[in-house]
Design a protein around this motif. Sequence first.
Motif, PDB file in Angstrom:
ATOM      1  N   LEU B 149     -26.630  18.798   9.128  1.00  0.00           N
ATOM      2  CA  LEU B 149     -27.826  18.377   9.880  1.00  0.00           C
ATOM      3  C   LEU B 149     -28.986  19.336   9.639  1.00  0.00           C
ATOM      4  O   LEU B 149     -30.141  18.924   9.497  1.00  0.00           O
ATOM      5  CB  LEU B 149     -27.517  18.287  11.374  1.00  0.00           C
ATOM      6  CG  LEU B 149     -26.656  17.093  11.793  1.00  0.00           C
ATOM      7  CD1 LEU B 149     -26.435  17.105  13.310  1.00  0.00           C
ATOM      8  CD2 LEU B 149     -27.311  15.779  11.371  1.00  0.00           C
ATOM      9  N   ALA B 152     -30.339  18.591   6.342  1.00  0.00           N
ATOM     10  CA  ALA B 152     -31.061  17.315   6.395  1.00  0.00           C
ATOM     11  C   ALA B 152     -32.457  17.517   6.983  1.00  0.00           C
ATOM     12  O   ALA B 152     -33.453  17.013   6.454  1.00  0.00           O
ATOM     13  CB  ALA B 152     -30.278  16.299   7.210  1.00  0.00           C
ATOM     14  N   LEU B 153     -32.513  18.281   8.084  1.00  0.00           N
ATOM     15  CA  LEU B 153     -33.818  18.506   8.714  1.00  0.00           C
ATOM     16  C   LEU B 153     -34.743  19.292   7.790  1.00  0.00           C
ATOM     17  O   LEU B 153     -35.941  19.019   7.700  1.00  0.00           O
ATOM     18  CB  LEU B 153     -33.644  19.264  10.038  1.00  0.00           C
ATOM     19  CG  LEU B 153     -33.171  18.402  11.200  1.00  0.00           C
ATOM     20  CD1 LEU B 153     -32.789  19.287  12.391  1.00  0.00           C
ATOM     21  CD2 LEU B 153     -34.260  17.425  11.607  1.00  0.00           C
ATOM     22  N   SER B 167     -31.688  13.818   2.468  1.00  0.00           N
ATOM     23  CA  SER B 167     -31.600  14.131   3.890  1.00  0.00           C
ATOM     24  C   SER B 167     -30.775  13.090   4.622  1.00  0.00           C
ATOM     25  O   SER B 167     -29.904  13.415   5.448  1.00  0.00           O
ATOM     26  CB  SER B 167     -33.019  14.204   4.462  1.00  0.00           C
ATOM     27  OG  SER B 167     -32.982  14.039   5.856  1.00  0.00           O
ATOM     28  N   GLN B 168     -31.026  11.817   4.279  1.00  0.00           N
ATOM     29  CA  GLN B 168     -30.308  10.765   4.994  1.00  0.00           C
ATOM     30  C   GLN B 168     -28.824  10.747   4.608  1.00  0.00           C
ATOM     31  O   GLN B 168     -27.964  10.470   5.447  1.00  0.00           O
ATOM     32  CB  GLN B 168     -30.984   9.422   4.740  1.00  0.00           C
ATOM     33  CG  GLN B 168     -32.261   9.325   5.569  1.00  0.00           C
ATOM     34  CD  GLN B 168     -33.057   8.077   5.281  1.00  0.00           C
ATOM     35  OE1 GLN B 168     -32.815   7.418   4.273  1.00  0.00           O
ATOM     36  NE2 GLN B 168     -33.989   7.777   6.150  1.00  0.00           N
ATOM     37  N   THR B 171     -27.176  13.349   6.606  1.00  0.00           N
ATOM     38  CA  THR B 171     -27.060  12.923   7.999  1.00  0.00           C
ATOM     39  C   THR B 171     -25.936  11.905   8.176  1.00  0.00           C
ATOM     40  O   THR B 171     -25.195  11.944   9.157  1.00  0.00           O
ATOM     41  CB  THR B 171     -28.389  12.328   8.477  1.00  0.00           C
ATOM     42  OG1 THR B 171     -29.449  13.140   8.001  1.00  0.00           O
ATOM     43  CG2 THR B 171     -28.449  12.271   9.989  1.00  0.00           C
ATOM     44  N   ALA B 174     -22.715  13.673   8.322  1.00  0.00           N
ATOM     45  CA  ALA B 174     -22.508  14.260   9.643  1.00  0.00           C
ATOM     46  C   ALA B 174     -22.113  13.193  10.643  1.00  0.00           C
ATOM     47  O   ALA B 174     -21.212  13.390  11.482  1.00  0.00           O
ATOM     48  CB  ALA B 174     -23.783  14.959  10.099  1.00  0.00           C
ATOM     49  N   ALA B 213     -26.830  13.201  14.804  1.00  0.00           N
ATOM     50  CA  ALA B 213     -26.990  12.511  13.519  1.00  0.00           C
ATOM     51  C   ALA B 213     -27.878  11.278  13.699  1.00  0.00           C
ATOM     52  O   ALA B 213     -28.808  11.029  12.918  1.00  0.00           O
ATOM     53  CB  ALA B 213     -25.636  12.126  12.949  1.00  0.00           C
ATOM     54  N   VAL B 216     -31.483  12.374  14.112  1.00  0.00           N
ATOM     55  CA  VAL B 216     -32.148  12.760  12.863  1.00  0.00           C
ATOM     56  C   VAL B 216     -32.474  11.517  12.029  1.00  0.00           C
ATOM     57  O   VAL B 216     -33.547  11.404  11.435  1.00  0.00           O
ATOM     58  CB  VAL B 216     -31.264  13.750  12.066  1.00  0.00           C
ATOM     59  CG1 VAL B 216     -31.879  14.014  10.704  1.00  0.00           C
ATOM     60  CG2 VAL B 216     -31.104  15.038  12.835  1.00  0.00           C
ATOM     61  N   LEU B 217     -31.535  10.557  12.032  1.00  0.00           N
ATOM     62  CA  LEU B 217     -31.814   9.307  11.308  1.00  0.00           C
ATOM     63  C   LEU B 217     -33.026   8.608  11.919  1.00  0.00           C
ATOM     64  O   LEU B 217     -33.905   8.115  11.221  1.00  0.00           O
ATOM     65  CB  LEU B 217     -30.604   8.375  11.362  1.00  0.00           C
ATOM     66  CG  LEU B 217     -29.439   8.721  10.423  1.00  0.00           C
ATOM     67  CD1 LEU B 217     -28.298   7.741  10.641  1.00  0.00           C
ATOM     68  CD2 LEU B 217     -29.896   8.690   8.973  1.00  0.00           C
TER      69      LEU B 217
END
Lengths: 153, 664
Positions: B149, B152-153, B167-168, B171, B174, B213, B216-217
């Motif tokens: 994560l 990803a961020l 990034s996705q 995520t 995760a 997760a 973030v998505l």
Amino acid sequence: MKVMIIDDDEDTRILLTEDLRDLGLEAVWAVDATQALPIARRERPALIILDYRLPGGDGATVLRRLKQASETASIPVIVFSRQRSPQIVDDVLSLGADAYVQKSFANNQLRERILEFLPPKTWASPLPPLSPRFDGRPTLPPLRLSTRFGVEA
Amino acid sequence: MTAGSSVHAPPHSARSGTIWGGAGARLRERVAAPAALAVAAAGVSFVVWLGWLLDLRVLRSFANDYPSLKPNGALAFFAIAVAVVAHRNRRVAAASVAFASAVGFTTIMQYVLGVDMRIDQLFFEDRDLVTGLQAGRPSINAASGIVALCLALEVARSTSRRSVIASQALTFCALAVGTLGVFGYLAGIERLYGFDGFPPLSLPGALVLSLLACAVLALHADDGSMRVLRGETVSARLARRLLPLALLAAPIALTLRTQAVDHGLMTSSVADWLLAFGETAVLGAAVFVTVNASRSLETRLEETERARRQGELLFHRFVDNVPDNFLAYLTPDGVHEIFSGATERIYGYTPEELVGTDAAFLRVDGADMAAELAEALETGRFEAETRRRRKDGSTIWVHLVITPLLDESGVHLGFVKVGRDVSEEKRAREQLQVLTDDLTQSNRELEEFAYVASHDLSAPLRAIAGYLDLIERRYRDDLPQDAQQFMARAALASVRMQQMIDDLLTYSRASRRPLARERVDLTELVADVLEILAPAVNEAGATFEVADLPPVFGDRMQLCQLLQNLLANAIKFRGDDPPRVTIGATRCGATWRFDVADNGIGVDAGHVPELFKMFHRLNGERFPGSGIGLAVCSRIVDRHGGEITHAPSPSGGSIFSFTLPAEE
């Protein structure tokens, strides 16, 4: 009695001269503007017939000079021209002309006006005899028979 | 997923009719915000922390016999939640991510290197675990999820397509770890959340990981693959169907298997076979669905391609068959890219030869077309007649229209050029201009000539007439009879000629003199004219009936001439009865129509077309004249913008009608 013709066209002068002769009047010629005043002073005509379009200055100038000179101011002037706009009559009369006659086919009108200014009873001398033949010779100045090509006889 | 897909509700649903619909959409939007998910995750982490603080195992494991979420893990998850909530504040977000990733990375390193850095029980002593496992250390699942994560961020800071997808993907990994854990607990399958010899992923950890997760998505719901999931395209629908399957199929199947074996419904070997079979069947079904969807897409693509080809063919047919026009497409920097077939007829170059050439390639002067293209782009259109060079070296005139090609959003795609060979046209135009100029000039000269001629002809003619008159006066008696007659005829001829000259002069004046327009009272004018004509009127015993005539706008002298000619004609061309003439007026729109009707001899229908022409005399024997009078009338009316016509009168005479403008 003399009538002065100021006109650059010879035929007009000759025909007018003959008409005058028929009336018993003598013609004096001037063919352009510069001659007009000297001849008028010298000859002292009883009447002047003036073409309004002349070489060496237009008729208006001649008319003004005639009317300003003391010797000629009293002589009546008939402006005789081809122009026929109504305005020209006013113009010439305001310049001191005594009548305006348009050049037309039959010159009856001019003859009438001449007699108006010179009634036969005022003539001092008896009527001159009619010339038996047209000989192309006016009294004054000498006739210059010219053709269109400038040949002088 | 559902959360992400409704972060930005389409505007129409937000605007839709009922209060509930609108409120619902707003509520969904608010709840679905990544912040909400992150806050939920932070809440769980906080509860776990409380559990450690108060030493309440149920708070840190959710059940007394479950593994607990370790303090370090809870801290890292909390930091990630903060990073998501404060993602606009770069410093806070970066610090949080750095902290979380340090925790995650250190934990992983402890596992990998087999060392204990003594950070696992930094805050609290962990007595939840059986011996042999690392006390207080977050599971490797949780640590990997945290690192994923954080990465990803961090990666998502760059908005490039690649980093968004990376990034996705991180995520999603995760998310998979988190959901597997959750299912493991639901189904009671340890393998889904723990490995032998390692601390297992706790239930709170699995939950928080899943929530974060999703958060973030949702943070990038409009980018990359998330955008693909939204919308109504085939791929979006397919993804929406297959993604839950991918996430849930294995946990559900494992759950079912375990439950079935645990409850003694079947032996484990049968259950394993069924599991394998079920997995195969479900995957097969998924493949089938996917293939079907792609098949329908392919079919649609083929149809579209066929339609496009047909359209293109039709377009080319159309364009190539336009005889005098060629079309071209230029790239934004002015390079020819497409030419239509007519190009060859016009330039001699085939379209293929011209592709790739510069916009100025065909110019005669060789200058570039930058200014022209810039003008087209700026004003939306450039148009000009320009000289161009053909392949054989000859030059032609081409009328060019260049328009910029922009897509819906205004992006400049290039230029469209339409050209037409106007050489012939231009030549014809120039010739016409020369002819017109010549004609105008000769017309002017002719009028000049007519004026001068008629003017100068008068003097000698007058002299001829004068001498004839003189001869007649003086020598009539000396001439023989026939000579007298010849003289009389010559005199008559000269009179006629003078009349013609006068009429010619009038005509020439009517044509040459500029119109002095003014308001003219026609009733007055007719009275004046009748006065001029009085001798003829009296001689013929003519009667006139004049209606009330309106004022018109025109040249007084010319209108006087017009009426004089018409009325004189009405008197002159009389029959046996004394002339009776009526004059009337009728309003026709912006003009007045005047009718002059007589009871004269009229005009034969066959002669009417010639009536207004010069020198055209219909009654030469009976009536003298030059045949110019009506031509003068026609000219005067014409110059006033009117029209003159003739019609037979019911009583046998003529009606001459002319129109004149009523107003200025």
